[in-house]
Write a protein that holds these residues in place. Structure first.
Motif, PDB file in Angstrom:
ATOM      1  N   PRO A  84      98.473 135.254  22.973  1.00  0.00           N
ATOM      2  CA  PRO A  84      99.467 135.507  21.936  1.00  0.00           C
ATOM      3  C   PRO A  84      99.145 136.797  21.202  1.00  0.00           C
ATOM      4  O   PRO A  84      98.000 137.240  21.201  1.00  0.00           O
ATOM      5  CB  PRO A  84      99.295 134.303  21.006  1.00  0.00           C
ATOM      6  N   GLY A 114     104.183 135.467  22.796  1.00  0.00           N
ATOM      7  CA  GLY A 114     103.295 135.017  23.856  1.00  0.00           C
ATOM      8  C   GLY A 114     103.442 135.988  25.019  1.00  0.00           C
ATOM      9  O   GLY A 114     104.564 136.421  25.324  1.00  0.00           O
ATOM     10  N   SER A 147     107.774 133.969  19.479  1.00  0.00           N
ATOM     11  CA  SER A 147     107.336 132.740  18.816  1.00  0.00           C
ATOM     12  C   SER A 147     107.338 132.871  17.304  1.00  0.00           C
ATOM     13  O   SER A 147     106.766 132.050  16.605  1.00  0.00           O
ATOM     14  CB  SER A 147     105.949 132.345  19.327  1.00  0.00           C
ATOM     15  N   SER A 192     107.131 128.814  22.491  1.00  0.00           N
ATOM     16  CA  SER A 192     107.844 130.094  22.392  1.00  0.00           C
ATOM     17  C   SER A 192     109.142 130.036  23.199  1.00  0.00           C
ATOM     18  O   SER A 192     109.407 129.044  23.874  1.00  0.00           O
ATOM     19  CB  SER A 192     106.945 131.224  22.909  1.00  0.00           C
ATOM     20  N   TYR A 208     100.992 126.279  22.888  1.00  0.00           N
ATOM     21  CA  TYR A 208     101.769 127.397  22.365  1.00  0.00           C
ATOM     22  C   TYR A 208     103.250 127.184  22.654  1.00  0.00           C
ATOM     23  O   TYR A 208     103.623 126.856  23.774  1.00  0.00           O
ATOM     24  CB  TYR A 208     101.288 128.726  22.975  1.00  0.00           C
ATOM     25  N   ASP A 259     105.333 129.389  16.175  1.00  0.00           N
ATOM     26  CA  ASP A 259     103.906 129.150  16.393  1.00  0.00           C
ATOM     27  C   ASP A 259     103.083 130.175  15.622  1.00  0.00           C
ATOM     28  O   ASP A 259     103.632 130.996  14.881  1.00  0.00           O
ATOM     29  CB  ASP A 259     103.585 129.135  17.901  1.00  0.00           C
TER      30      ASP A 259
END
Ligand code: 76R
Length: 288
Positions: free
Chosen positions: A169, A222, A213, A105, A103, A217
């Protein structure tokens, strides 16, 4: 640049979470003299990253089948994160760690109230919205917010060294009348104020790190939570479900939960004979 619907944010660390599966059978099959240098090389890199003033690294043993080891990296930029990613990938240990999830962010401090106040102040000051002078005044006020010692400390805080970590998330919903992005600014600001109030009732029991994010993503934010007792996560996240911002608008991805441990304990994790601990030195360094 300044859109009237968008709350400004202060942005800090670039963050990369990486969840790996550990091939324990293959690792166990290696004899001790072959394991030792692999372990040493990884500890050296991890220790260096965790001690770096311009980066940070935390390790967590994950519970469940969604991965065994989570690396949380902080860096000053995406470029620096890229370097760190490659350095980890070049470790011999990576032959035994299979990437499972990740992930990307950037740590953010949301400024709903602040942005609304700035809008009002600028209007009172007679500045024309979106004029150059208006943008300059906005920049100056945000610079001030960024330099406020309390904000600066949070933007560049080290990864909280508390034993239990939980990462997930989330999105804000966009469905019919429950469309966060079609909701008036003032109404969103009111909900975020309420959200902050519920959150603050857990102050001290939990350390939360919110990272944005959008554009980076698959989800919009997140959420990292850190606590000395995992029950705190259950109670906080449950309480938050009744908060309008979550009850009406929250959509959640997968949750990862586990125990943080010190870099020096990597060997214990790899050996799998005891629970790798978060050592007193790390707790002390985090001011706990
Ligand atoms: O940063 C601050 O402390 C100021 C108030 C605050 C903001 C702006 C705050 C406080 N949060 C903010 C923003 Mn939060 N937060 C979550 C979750 O599971 C859920 O239902 C939601 C996941 C938790 C558990 C949590 C906890 N927060 C945000 C944002 C950005 C939204 C946006 O900009 O639209 C998200 C996605 C989000 C989600 N929040 C707090 C907490 C806690 C515990 C606090 C108080 C922190 C403290 O004072 O110690």
């Amino acid at each position: 640049m300044r859109h009237p619907n968008v709350p400004e944010s202060l942005d800090g660390w670039a963050i990369l979470h990486r969840m790996f599966r550990f091939d324990r059978r293959r690792w166990d099959a290696l004899d001790a003299p072959r394991r030792a240098p692999v372990e040493r090389e990884a500890i050296e890199l991890f220790a260096q990253l965790a001690a770096d003033a311009d980066a940070d690294l935390a390790l967590a043993q994950l519970l469940g089948h969604k991965g065994d080891l989570m690396l949380t990296h902080y860096a000053q930029s995406f470029d620096a994160l890229g370097e760190v990613q490659v350095r980890v990938d070049k470790l011999a240990l990576r032959d035994y760690l299979e990437p499972h999830e990740s992930y990307v962010s950037i740590l953010e401090l949301g400024l709903y109230e602040h942005t609304a106040k700035i809008h009002a102040e600028l209007r009172e000051g007679g500045l024309k919205p979106h004029s150059e002078a208006w943008n300059d005044a906005f920049d100056a006020l945000l610079r001030e917010a960024r330099e406020e010692p309390r904000n600066a400390a949070r933007l560049w805080a080290r990864i909280p060294r508390r034993r239990y970590a939980c990462f997930y998330p989330m999105n804000k919903k966009r469905e019919g009348s429950d469309n966060w992005y079609a909701t008036a600014y003032a109404e969103r600001a009111k909900m975020m104020l309420e959200h902050g109030k519920i959150g603050r009732s857990y102050h001290g029991h939990v350390t939360q790190v919110i990272s944005g994010s959008i554009g980076f993503d698959d989800w919009e934010w997140g959420v990292d939570l850190y606590a000395d007792d995992p029950l705190v996560f259950k109670k906080l996240v449950y309480a938050m479900r009744f908060d309008e911002a979550s009850a009406r608008f929250g959509e959640f991805g997968r949750f990862w939960t586990g125990m943080q441990f010190s870099v020096a304990q990597l060997g214990v994790f790899l050996a799998g004979e005891a629970s790798p601990a978060l050592l007193a030195g790390d707790l002390a360094a985090a001011g706990r």
